[in-house]
Design a protein around this motif. Structure first.
Motif, short mmCIF file in Angstrom:
data_model
loop_
_atom_site.label_atom_id
_atom_site.label_comp_id
_atom_site.label_asym_id
_atom_site.label_seq_id
_atom_site.Cartn_x
_atom_site.Cartn_y
_atom_site.Cartn_z
N ILE A 77 0.85 -1.19 0.00
CA ILE A 77 0.00 0.00 0.00
C ILE A 77 0.89 1.23 0.00
O ILE A 77 1.77 1.39 0.84
N ALA A 78 0.64 2.10 -0.97
CA ALA A 78 1.35 3.37 -1.07
C ALA A 78 0.39 4.50 -0.73
O ALA A 78 -0.78 4.47 -1.13
N THR A 79 0.86 5.48 0.00
CA THR A 79 0.08 6.69 0.23
C THR A 79 1.00 7.90 0.12
O THR A 79 2.20 7.77 -0.13
N LYS A 80 0.41 9.07 0.28
CA LYS A 80 1.15 10.31 0.02
C LYS A 80 0.78 11.36 1.05
O LYS A 80 -0.30 11.32 1.63
N ALA A 81 1.69 12.33 1.21
CA ALA A 81 1.41 13.54 1.98
C ALA A 81 2.18 14.68 1.34
O ALA A 81 3.18 14.45 0.65
N GLY A 82 1.73 15.89 1.59
CA GLY A 82 2.41 17.04 1.04
C GLY A 82 1.51 17.96 0.25
O GLY A 82 1.98 18.89 -0.41
N PRO A 97 8.24 20.03 7.33
CA PRO A 97 8.57 18.73 7.93
C PRO A 97 7.57 18.27 8.99
O PRO A 97 7.18 17.10 9.02
N GLU A 98 7.15 19.20 9.85
CA GLU A 98 6.23 18.79 10.91
C GLU A 98 4.88 18.35 10.34
O GLU A 98 4.23 17.45 10.90
N TYR A 99 4.47 18.95 9.23
CA TYR A 99 3.21 18.56 8.60
C TYR A 99 3.33 17.17 7.98
O TYR A 99 2.44 16.33 8.13
N LEU A 100 4.43 16.92 7.27
CA LEU A 100 4.62 15.61 6.65
C LEU A 100 4.64 14.50 7.70
O LEU A 100 4.05 13.43 7.51
N LYS A 101 5.30 14.76 8.81
CA LYS A 101 5.36 13.75 9.87
C LYS A 101 3.98 13.52 10.49
O LYS A 101 3.59 12.38 10.78
N GLN A 102 3.25 14.60 10.70
CA GLN A 102 1.89 14.47 11.25
C GLN A 102 1.01 13.64 10.33
O GLN A 102 0.28 12.75 10.78
N GLN A 103 1.08 13.93 9.03
CA GLN A 103 0.23 13.22 8.08
C GLN A 103 0.61 11.75 7.98
O GLN A 103 -0.26 10.89 7.78
N ALA A 104 1.88 11.45 8.10
CA ALA A 104 2.29 10.05 8.10
C ALA A 104 1.67 9.31 9.29
O ALA A 104 1.18 8.17 9.15
#
Length: 275
Positions: A77-82, A97-104
């Motif tokens: 399963i692949a997903t994305k953020a950004g 960076p903090e947003y990408l980590k939160q979304q992960a």
């Protein structure tokens, strides 16, 4: 194809974005139908499913978990953020960076996973240094929260820069028989053994008209135009992994059937010279 060298996938996956409304804002109108499509995909041997935190504001990820969890051992399963979605019409790159980590973290929760196999930077945010964006994904990888890093809609230069910062396993760009601005990225991905995951992989417009070149070749090989469009992609590069999406089980079965379509050299060349 082995994504990242250790994730073997069949060369036609499933793009789950189509299992949303037309604005990719709400979930599917026919939820049971969407669940059936996902389950049928796995029954057909599809073992690569692509989604994003931006599709239906995370509900697309929840739909995949509802349909397929507990996951088969070989399902990738692949997903994305950004990308942020302030409104149905807006897709705004957001690579802090903090947003990408939160979304992960949110994607892990919605997908019911301990680790995400392939996590794409959905778009490069021009307001944030690429090193910071890739650095956040590399931290997630080292923490064991994601297995491999991917990039979406990037140039060769951006791929090269990112690859100097962290291992890149996949690139997801718009590419099909009629839309080929990323030829150089396809070639570079092949050279480096990076999976190239074209979204919107089935050509439309003049190429797909009833009397068009795809229809002509389809008649010759006993396939459909959509299957020929996918077969052309599969031959274009050995690292190509198209992810056609659909809300129809019949279309899903048609798309997966492209794996059995073989083009002659002449047919491939004829299609390749189209502009």
């Amino acid at each position: 194809m082995n994504i990242g060298g250790d994730l073997p996938v069949r060369r036609i996956g499933f793009g789950a974005m189509r299992l949303a409304d037309s604005d990719i804002w709400h979930g599917p109108a026919d939820r049971e139908g969407a669940l059936a499509v996902l389950r049928r995909a796995v029954e057909l041997g599809v073992n690569f499913v692509d989604t994003s935190d931006a599709y239906s504001l995370g509900a697309n990820e929840e739909l995949i978990a509802e349909a397929l969890h507990p996951y088969a051992d070989d399902l990738v399963i692949a997903t994305k953020a950004g990308v942020a979605r302030p409104s149905p019409a807006e897709w705004v790159p957001l690579g802090r960076p903090e947003y990408l980590k939160q979304q992960a973290e949110l994607s892990l929760r919605r997908l019911r996973l301990d680790r995400i196999d392939l996590f794409f930077l959905h778009r490069v945010d021009p307001q944030v240094p690429l090193a910071d964006q890739i650095g956040a994904l590399e931290e997630l990888r080292k923490e064991g929260k994601i297995r491999h890093i991917g990039l979406s809609e990037v140039t060769v230069g951006q791929l090269e820069e990112a690859s100097r910062l962290a291992p890149v396993a996949a690139v997801q760009n718009l590419y099909n028989l009629a839309t080929r601005e990323h030829e150089a990225v396809v070639d570079r991905a092949e050279k480096e053994g990076i999976a190239f995951v074209p979204f919107f992989p089935i050509a439309t417009g003049d190429h797909a008209r009833a009397e068009g070149p795809l229809a002509e070749v389809a008649s010759e090989v006993g396939a459909t135009p959509a299957q020929v469009a996918l077969a052309w992609l599969l031959r274009r590069s050995p690292t190509m992994v198209p992810i056609p999406g659909t809300t129809s089980v019949a279309h899903l079965e048609e798309n997966v059937g492209a794996l059995a379509v073989t083009l002659t050299d002449a047919q491939y060349d004829r299609l390749s010279t189209l502009t």
